[in-house]
Design an enzyme around this catalytic site. Structure first.
Site, PDB file in Angstrom:
ATOM      1  N   ARG A 282      21.990   8.356  -3.613  1.00 34.52           N
ATOM      2  CA  ARG A 282      20.392   8.070  -4.024  1.00 34.52           C
ATOM      3  C   ARG A 282      20.630   8.403  -5.616  1.00 34.52           C
ATOM      4  NH1 ARG A 282      16.884  10.968  -1.880  1.00 34.52           N
ATOM      5  NH2 ARG A 282      14.680  10.639  -2.570  1.00 34.52           N
TER       6      ARG A 282
ATOM      7  N   HIS B 161      14.525   1.957   3.097  1.00 41.74           N
ATOM      8  CA  HIS B 161      14.579   2.463   2.055  1.00 41.74           C
ATOM      9  C   HIS B 161      13.360   3.691   1.822  1.00 41.74           C
ATOM     10  CE1 HIS B 161      16.482   4.529  -1.706  1.00 41.74           C
ATOM     11  NE2 HIS B 161      14.988   4.975  -2.158  1.00 41.74           N
TER      12      HIS B 161
ATOM     13  N   TYR C 232      -1.287  -4.526  -8.201  1.00 38.45           N
ATOM     14  CA  TYR C 232      -2.351  -5.091  -9.425  1.00 38.45           C
ATOM     15  C   TYR C 232      -1.268  -6.392  -9.553  1.00 38.45           C
ATOM     16  CZ  TYR C 232      -6.159  -2.179  -9.690  1.00 38.45           C
ATOM     17  OH  TYR C 232      -6.992  -1.809  -9.292  1.00 38.45           O
TER      18      TYR C 232
END
Length: 747
Positions: free
Chosen positions: A31, A77, A121
């Site tokens: 990680r 993931h 967006y």
């Protein structure tokens, strides 16, 4: 009990230790820390590979980030969309990365701390740099792939990175018990350093630093401790001091203004607004009177923070004050920690380059082994076709005389002529001598007739010659260190030529910023704090003129010197210190500022019990009383400390401090409980204790009762207080001993 059931007995601490170590290593490796080979964390690697798989290339249209994030989360993931999107955003921010890896379209945040727009967006695609430098040759078996989390897909264990991305783009990450913090560097300088190491692997870190001068932050700035850099790059740990770039601009009328055009890398985000607030605070507290106006004129063109100065201002002294008192000079803590050979390791500059070069040779070896195998296959087919063209009539006779493809293949490969009709025995004898390989036979059987045209045969022979040259070249690269090194260095030169840029960060040695503070005229002031926690100081004459209103409107009123400190005691048993100069000074009707804005006091978890002047308290004794009836006296000198917050007293569980008062042995103390019990005794009976002590019992409390107030009065003076809207005269209460039950007030 089932005979097959097994009970495994183990030490609980050992089990917890093993489980925690497993968890910690999972966080570290999977990680938080980047791999030294490609300089990427797993989430970054998976996101880039997913974009590659989706075909979102630099020359293709942008795709919605939500599509990329969703696909990455579903395939590779499974740790939440926010972590993936945050990683994607950072890879697209040119003010955080030396070379951006993602080409973002839309609002991807700003250097001033504005967050990116929602992933629905924004759009993104890979940059040309990422495709050519990070993802090239994935089809040539240059890296290993492993199963994804549910073993339905394959994902790369590392990307075939062609530059030391760990240095170029740096890294930040917090794991369990360790953290990494690597600054960004200049790509052109890093390439030169890698080439220097490849030419001489005995090169020292100091010699490598002839090429890599130091960090090169995307925000520019100035590194001012050049002499410390060799030690940092040798050990992989240390502190880099960076300053913003400040220029002086002349204005009309002899005035000047300071313009900050570059900021320290650590000031990215909310640091800019904090810097503006810090400068405003310096002006408000009169630490400087040289600044007339502050404005942030930053735009897409770059940073531009303007400080307008009054005529005759001491510019150098003001610059030094900004370096000393604000984050215009800051420290970047370096800890070059990365995953190397499957475990976390703190790496120096040379070690990072060494790992990178070893990785490049591994990539090149696997790449050219794959290419060589393909060229050899190609050569084998070409030789078969050329040979077939030389005996094309015989080949055609075999094909026309065969009953099946199997018979024709057997004849071409092994010379088997049993099931084939030939025009003559000579043809049959020649056919029995054929020994094409399986691959050649397949190519002959699939060959189109147009390949028999004369020009096509010439082209085939020329192509075969080129294939043989390629084979010789690939064999030379694989068998000769210098040849392989030359290929790698040529690639590095091409990346430097296309993506290299001039250094942005200046590296130099500079002395510590020294400035002369304006001497503050010492004067007595009055500290006022209202019941809402807003504090301010006013002149003593202003207080005298408004004494009645001040006394009625404010909860705490303290006479003190403006150069002194105030001690704030809270019900949690803490003492917070506040510089009087940090409290706004102004007019009587000014609102002031919340006390928690200028101290460690937390309005949400603690209540103020008393505010007093630290200097006046020095020679006094303080009485402490808690809700559970514990009392003690503490010498005021014990609270003469430099820390902003200390434990002022020790408390029992579920107890709280209710009173702190200045006391002397000539006084009488009266303890009053919530249920109306009063106990009067001489203050001299209260023992002196250290601030870390619990104290002694002052009154024996009835069930569900607690101490509410402590009153002090001098013997022989009439002192009245109000209880339940009735007046109580304290000196008329019966004298008793400490630790009594007290007398219930009947009115």
């Amino acid at each position: 009990m089932n005979s097959e059931t097994q009970i495994i007995r183990t030490e609980y601490s050992d089990l917890m230790k093993k489980s925690y170590i497993d968890y910690a290593m999972s966080v570290i490796i999977s990680r938080a820390l980047p791999d030294v080979r490609d300089g990427l964390k797993p989430v970054q690697r998976r996101t880039l590979y997913d974009m590659y798989e989706l075909g979102i290339r630099y020359d293709k249209p942008y795709r919605k980030c939500a599509r990329i994030v969703g696909d990455t989360m579903g395939k590779y993931h499974p740790h939440g969309d926010s972590s993936i999107y945050e990683a994607l955003v950072v890879m697209a921010q040119d003010f955080k990365k030396g070379q951006i890896l993602v080409d973002g379209h839309g609002n991807f945040g700003s250097i001033e701390g504005d967050g990116a727009a929602a992933m629905r967006y924004t759009e993104a695609r890979l940059t040309k740099f990422t495709q050519e430098v990070c993802l090239a040759d994935l089809d040539k078996n240059v890296i290993d792939f492993g199963p994804n989390f549910d073993e339905t897909e394959k994902e790369p264990l590392v990307l075939p990175m062609r530059i030391p991305n760990l240095l170029v783009n740096g890294a930040e990450g917090i794991a369990v018990g360790m953290a990494t913090s690597i600054p960004t560097h200049n790509l052109a300088e890093v390439v030169d350093a890698v080439k220097a190491y490849m030419k001489n692997d005995a090169i020292s870190t100091r010699q490598l630093m002839k090429y890599i001068k130091g960090p090169d932050f995307p925000t520019g700035g100035i590194v001012v401790n050049k002499d410390d850099l060799p030690g940092i790059y040798e050990t992989g740990q240390g502190k880099i001091r960076i300053r913003g770039k400040v220029e002086v601009e002349e204005l009309k009328g002899g005035k000047k203004q300071l313009v900050i055009s570059e900021i320290p890398y650590t000031m990215i985000g909310s640091g800019i607004s904090k810097f503006l607030n810090d400068v405003a605070s310096l002006v408000e507290s009169k630490k400087t009177t040289d600044i007339v106006d502050i404005s942030n004129q930053s735009s897409k063109e770059g940073i531009r923070i303007v400080l307008e100065l009054k005529r005759g201002a001491d510019v150098e002294n003001l610059k030094n004050m900004l370096y000393k008192k604000t984050r215009l000079e800051d420290t970047f803590g370096v800890n070059m920690l990365a995953v190397a050979d499957g475990r976390p390791e703190t790496l120096g500059l040379k070690k990072i380059i060494e790992y990178h070069v070893d990785f490049q040779f591994e990539l090149a070896t696997r790449k050219y082994q794959t290419l060589l195998a393909k060229e050899r296959e190609k050569s084998e087919v070409q030789e078969g076709l050329i040979k077939a063209c030389d005996v094309i009539d015989l080949v055609i006779e075999i094909l026309r005389g065969s009953k099946s493809v199997k018979d024709a293949r057997a004849c071409l490969v092994n010379g088997v002529t049993d099931n084939i009709k030939f025009k003559s025995n000579i043809s049959k004898k020649m056919a029995s001598m054929l020994r094409f390989t399986e691959r050649q036979a397949t190519a002959i059987l699939e060959m189109r007739l147009y390949r028999l045209i004369g020009l096509e045969i010439q082209a085939l022979r020329a192509e075969h010659e080129q294939t043989l040259k390629n084979i010789a070249r690939y064999e030379d690269i694989l068998n000769n260190y210098d040849s392989m090194a030359g290929v790698i260095m040529d690639e590095l030169d091409s990346y430097k030529k296309e993506y290299g840029r001039k250094r942005r960060t200046v590296i130099e040695n500079a002395g510590e910023a020294v400035f002369e503070e304006n001497k503050i005229e010492e004067q007595e002031v009055v500290f006022l704090m209202d019941r809402f926690g807003y504090a301010r100081t006013i002149d003593t004459s202003v207080y005298e003129r408004n004494r009645e209103a001040a006394d009625s409107e404010n909860r705490y009123i303290v006479h003190c010197m403006n150069t002194g400190r105030l001690c704030v005691f809270t019900d949690t048993g803490k003492m917070h210190q506040v510089k009087v100069l940090d409290v706004p000074y102004g007019k009587f009707r000014d609102k002031g500022t919340p006390l928690d804005n200028i101290s460690n006091y937390d309005t949400a978890s603690e209540q103020i019990v008393m505010v007093c002047d630290a200097e006046q308290m020095r020679f006094s004794w303080l009485l402490f009383a808690t809700a559970k009836g514990m009392i003690k006296k503490v010498e005021g000198a014990e609270f003469q400390v430099t820390k902003r917050t200390i434990a002022a007293t020790k408390l029992q569980d579920e107890d709280r401090l209710i009173e702190v008062k200045v006391v002397n042995d000539t006084q009488n103390a009266v303890l009053q409980t919530a249920n109306g019990y009063f106990l009067r005794f001489p203050a001299s009976e209260i023992p002196v204790k250290k601030k870390g002590a619990l104290g002694v019992r002052g009154i024996r409390l009835q069930k569900k009762d607690e101490l509410e107030h402590v009153y002090l009065f001098e013997e022989g003076t009439e002192t009245k207080i109000s209880y339940n809207d009735k007046e109580v005269t304290l000196n008329r209460l019966k004298q008793a001993k400490r630790d009594g039950a007290g007398t219930k007030y009947r009115g």
